[in-house]
Design a protein around this motif. Structure first.
Motif, short mmCIF file in Angstrom:
data_model
loop_
_atom_site.label_atom_id
_atom_site.label_comp_id
_atom_site.label_asym_id
_atom_site.label_seq_id
_atom_site.Cartn_x
_atom_site.Cartn_y
_atom_site.Cartn_z
N GLN A 132 0.83 -1.21 0.00
CA GLN A 132 0.00 0.00 0.00
C GLN A 132 0.87 1.25 0.00
O GLN A 132 1.84 1.34 0.75
N PHE B 23 0.08 4.02 1.15
CA PHE B 23 -0.09 4.70 2.44
C PHE B 23 1.06 4.33 3.40
O PHE B 23 1.62 5.20 4.08
N ALA C 77 -5.29 2.80 10.52
CA ALA C 77 -5.69 2.89 9.10
C ALA C 77 -5.46 1.58 8.36
O ALA C 77 -6.34 1.14 7.60
N VAL C 78 -4.31 0.96 8.56
CA VAL C 78 -4.02 -0.27 7.81
C VAL C 78 -4.97 -1.39 8.22
O VAL C 78 -5.52 -2.10 7.37
N GLN D 216 -8.39 -0.59 6.77
CA GLN D 216 -8.40 -0.66 5.31
C GLN D 216 -8.33 -2.11 4.81
O GLN D 216 -9.10 -2.50 3.93
N ASN E 48 -11.26 -3.88 2.80
CA ASN E 48 -10.90 -4.34 1.45
C ASN E 48 -11.43 -5.75 1.22
O ASN E 48 -12.01 -6.07 0.19
N THR F 93 -0.98 -7.50 9.95
CA THR F 93 -0.87 -6.05 10.15
C THR F 93 0.19 -5.72 11.19
O THR F 93 0.97 -4.78 11.02
N CYS G 203 -13.97 -2.82 13.65
CA CYS G 203 -14.22 -3.34 12.29
C CYS G 203 -15.30 -4.44 12.32
O CYS G 203 -16.11 -4.55 11.41
N TYR H 104 -15.58 1.93 6.47
CA TYR H 104 -14.18 2.21 6.79
C TYR H 104 -14.06 3.53 7.57
O TYR H 104 -13.34 3.61 8.57
N LEU I 182 -12.46 4.26 11.24
CA LEU I 182 -11.31 5.15 11.39
C LEU I 182 -11.57 6.20 12.48
O LEU I 182 -10.75 6.39 13.39
#
Lengths: 277, 267, 294
Positions: A22, A24, A73-74, A77, A81, A109, A176, A182, A186
């Motif tokens: 990513q 990001f 964020a990861v 995301q 996804n 992660t 989540c 998303y 966040l």
């Protein structure tokens, strides 16, 4: 059991591969490294902290600030996804337990964050070593001894920060597990992060309050969120002259983080197992 | 009835929230022994903002600092802002900014010392000027202002001493305010004596302490102090050694000490 | 061995939406049985409940009422999923993996032994005809290729039951024909295939039996021939027939108590024409290429 661990490893490896690709992540890593490099420049604004302390403060700030953003964020995301693109549907139609899916996502992660923390620590150590050598050659014996550092402990501090990121990642995973979008995940996770950082205030507040419903509410807040101030032990660990932290205390901090990680993942699983995909 | 409740989403959601909260509270109890044990070790050494400071900093967009990162640079930027407040002679804002800067980063002694100097030396001048000037106020009024500002400066420096208990600079600063601003030699002497105990105390601290004793008429105490301290100055500069010896000799004259009883320098 | 691959008994699925708990009934009282080694079509318009039924079969959703068994075991048991291969509708896969890596990933997830995994991956890629593109990144695949690599991942662990959700949607007729060929091969290999589609023409020739869903209810099911044949009518396709013959024929029919309702020229389907023309053009192109090389 071994088959389950194998599946978790595969999901984690795939999650890591996806995360590391990513933009990001690369952007945040570059910004953080750049910021640590620029600490020497920002030192021009300084009013009395010695240079090495200033660089440490800057480095630790970058690790905590960008690491926290990355952890939230990861995780969010990558989770969404999988749900939105329905790759989770394909994966969960295989002999994969939902808990394995969640743990795999979490481990993948956190492995990314481990690398993030390690790279930043390495950069920080390199810059500190460079500046310290210059100071020592310039001032020789006049260089203040308390300016010197425990380099090894920078990595221990990085490890403690990683445990904090694991807790952040775990509560993001919990959010989540029931959130629909998303953005909601966040925002809520960032809010929870701030509450955890300021949790000790709730501690102090209810200690001073009279018994009543408000005190109970404040007490409830302090009980339901972990105390993230416990992980702010950088100065104690790294600076010679600060009262150092015992090994037992470090193990206790790690244990404290692990308890919350396990709880959050369990709660996330409890929500996710009933979720319609 | 139970199945009806089960299918009702509100009931189900409330039940989930209760279960999650209960489990988190259980976790808090489980982790409490670890937290308590570590907090004892971490708490005293750690920077933590009070509710007041949290409110202040959030208001000023310094959330990041409060959250634990970049404290040094944010405190430095806040100090720059404080300088503007100082230039505008806004004493109310100055106190708030001093509190903010020293809470954000209590590590530099610079913040404590300079903040205390502003409060003890500059603010009385502003206040007197605003009240019509030095000639418009009586000595009692002027000294009341000095007392009030000095006590605020002491409060700042004593807070600083909590963070820097092993340096001579902060107690010395208190001594200087007593000596220069309040002309209180007794209390000034007390704080210079405190400062002299630290290894980083400048050489002149010893001499000032003796001088303050002398000013109070405590010649014997001053003489005793200097003669006791002299042997420990073996590694001090020649200048310091000769000055202290000179003071000892002056006090011997003032005290009419017989020549054969006078202090003999060993080096 | 259990002769029934899927046994659905009276399943109903309600989705609860909003805070007040409004119930949305996706399917209602569905009874269905899919026999072993059969190609079964689950047909219906969009929103008829096909995907919900499939998710229940896969154990991804729990039915509000009723039971679903796969080879005699409850569908939500994890062990059942070892015998199921699933291709989702409009599949999307991790674009940063190559086709080979993707199929290998799912093979490992299914617990295939390291010793046989490479062979199985190669076999399934060969089965779907993706050998040439297997090392390309999935992100560069066309829709048809995605569908085929999706099939490969569904088949890699050699499942007994293959569930395909809209396998030909968005795929050109050649791709659809290729998928149909793969499905026929699967049947030849003894697999059971459940196809879910709203493109009736494409699966008409493929399915042994079909069920039609509408508004969450099963409105018709049975063998394709039984459902489509008009048993009170017959058609004869005659070559080189003249006008006199046609009059004589009509007379005979009427004498025997029948009635000639329609005379028409037999037509090929557009699909057939398209496939034939493309095939012809392809072979011409190939011959031309060979000549140029010589």
């Amino acid at each position: 059991m071994i088959a389950s661990l194998q599946r978790i490893r595969l999901i984690a490896a795939n999650t890591f591969l996806e995360a590391v690709r990513q933009k990001f992540f690369s952007a945040l890593l570059l910004i953080s490294v750049g910021l640590i490099f620029s600490a020497s420049f920002f030192q021009q604004f300084d009013f009395g902290t010695n240079e090495l302390k200033f660089i440490i403060d800057f480095g630790f700030g970058a690790i905590f600030f960008f690491g926290s953003i990355l952890a939230i964020a990861v995780m969010a995301q990558l989770f969404f996804n999988e749900i939105d693109s329905r790759t989770a549907l394909t994966l969960l139609s295989k002999p994969v337990h939902r808990s394995e899916f969640l743990i795999g996502k979490f481990v993948g992660t956190q492995f990314l964050l481990l690398i993030f923390v390690f790279v930043l620590s390495l950069v920080l150590v390199a810059i500190l070593f460079w500046r310290e050598s210059i100071l020592l050659s310039r001032f020789g014996n006049e260089a203040r001894l308390d300016a010197l550092l425990h380099y090894y402990d920078i990595f221990i501090f990085a490890g403690v920060q990683w445990v904090r990121f694991c807790v952040i990642g775990a509560f993001t995973l919990l959010i989540c597990s029931f959130a629909k979008t998303y953005v909601y995940t966040l925002v809520t996770s960032l809010f929870v992060l701030i509450v955890c950082q300021l949790q000790y205030i709730a501690h102090e507040m209810y200690a001073q309050m009279d018994i009543g419903p408000v005190r109970l509410l404040v007490q409830l807040v302090s009980w339901t969120f972990p105390n993230f101030q416990l992980f702010n032990v950088g100065d104690q660990l790294v600076l010679v002259g600060s009262s150092s932290l015992s090994n037992a205390a470090i193990i206790h901090i790690i244990g404290y983080g692990c308890i919350y990680v396990i709880t959050y993942i369990f709660l996330a699983y409890n929500n996710f197992r009933r979720r319609e995909i | 009835m139970f199945s009806l409740c089960n299918s009702c989403p509100i009931v189900s959601k409330i039940r989930t929230v209760i279960i999650v909260t209960a489990l988190l509270i259980c976790t808090a109890f489980l982790s409490q022994p670890l937290e308590t044990r570590v907090w004892q070790e971490v708490d005293s050494q750690q920077w933590r903002g009070t509710i007041k400071v949290v409110e202040d900093t959030l208001g000023q967009g310094l959330t990041v600092g409060i959250l634990g990162g970049f404290r040094a640079i944010l405190a430095d930027l806040a100090w720059l802002q404080l300088s503007t407040v100082w230039a505008n002679e806004d004493r109310v804002k100055l106190s708030a900014m001093i509190r903010l800067v020293t809470t954000l980063d209590p590590r530099p002694e610079f913040f404590w010392i300079n903040a205390a100097r502003m409060v003890a030396y500059d603010v009385p001048a502003w206040r007197i000027r605003k009240s019509g000037g030095y000639n418009a106020l009586s000595d009692i009024q002027k000294s009341a202002i000095d007392e009030e500002q000095a006590s605020q400066a002491f409060e700042i420096l004593k807070r600083g001493i909590n963070f820097h208990p092993n340096t001579a600079r902060l107690p010395m600063e208190i001594g200087q305010i007593y000596m220069n601003r309040l002309q209180n030699d007794a209390l000034a002497a007390k704080w210079f004596y405190e400062a002299s105990k630290f290894p980083d105390a400048p050489e002149f601290v010893v001499r000032i302490y003796a001088e303050l004793l002398r000013r109070q008429g405590k010649l014997v105490e001053a003489y005793k102090y200097l003669t006791q301290i002299y042997p420990s100055l073996i590694n001090a500069s020649d200048y310091q050694q000769s000055l202290v010896l000179e003071r000892i000799q002056m006090l011997e004259i003032d005290l009419n000490i017989m020549k054969e009883n006078r202090f003999q320098a060993t080096y | 061995m259990n002769d029934t691959a899927i046994q659905i008994k009276g399943i109903t699925k309600d989705f609860i939406s909003g805070f007040r708990g409004v119930k949305l009934r996706a399917i209602e009282d569905i009874h269905l049985e899919v026999a072993n080694n059969e190609i079964y079509g689950l047909l219906g318009p969009n929103g008829s409940g096909k995907s919900t039924t499939i998710k229940i079969v896969l154990g991804l959703l729990r039915a509000s009422k009723g039971t679903c068994h796969i080879y005699g075991q409850p569908s939500h048991a994890m062990s059942v999923r070892k015998s199921i291969g699933y291709l989702p509708e409009a599949p999307y896969f991790h674009s940063y993996l190559s086709g080979y890596e993707l199929v290998r990933y799912y093979a490992r997830i299914c617990g295939l032994d390291r010793k046989i995994v490479n062979q199985r991956v190669d076999d399934s890629i060969e089965l779907v005809g993706m050998q040439e593109a297997k090392n390309r990144l999935v992100g560069t695949y066309s829709k048809g290729m995605l569908q085929r690599i999706g099939l490969a991942q569904a088949l890699v662990h050699d499942p007994k039951l293959v569930i395909l959700d809209e396998p030909t949607a968005g795929v050109d007729p050649m791709g659809a024909e290729a998928v149909a060929d793969i499905i026929r091969t699967l049947k030849d290999r003894g697999k059971t295939v459940l196809i879910c589609s709203h493109l009736l023409g494409q699966i008409e020739d493929l399915c042994d039996r079909v069920a039609i869903l509408h508004r969450g209810q099963l409105i018709r099911s049975g063998r394709v021939d039984d459902l489509l044949q008009q048993t009170d009518r017959e058609s004869y396709i005659v070559k080189n027939f003249n006008a006199d013959g046609r009059v004589a024929m009509k007379k005979v029919i009427e004498e025997q108590g029948g009635r000639l309702t329609n005379i028409e020229k037999p037509r090929r389907s557009l699909n057939e024409l398209f496939l034939k023309e493309v095939e012809l053009s392809e072979s011409t192109h190939l011959k031309k290429g060979n000549k140029e090389t010589k």
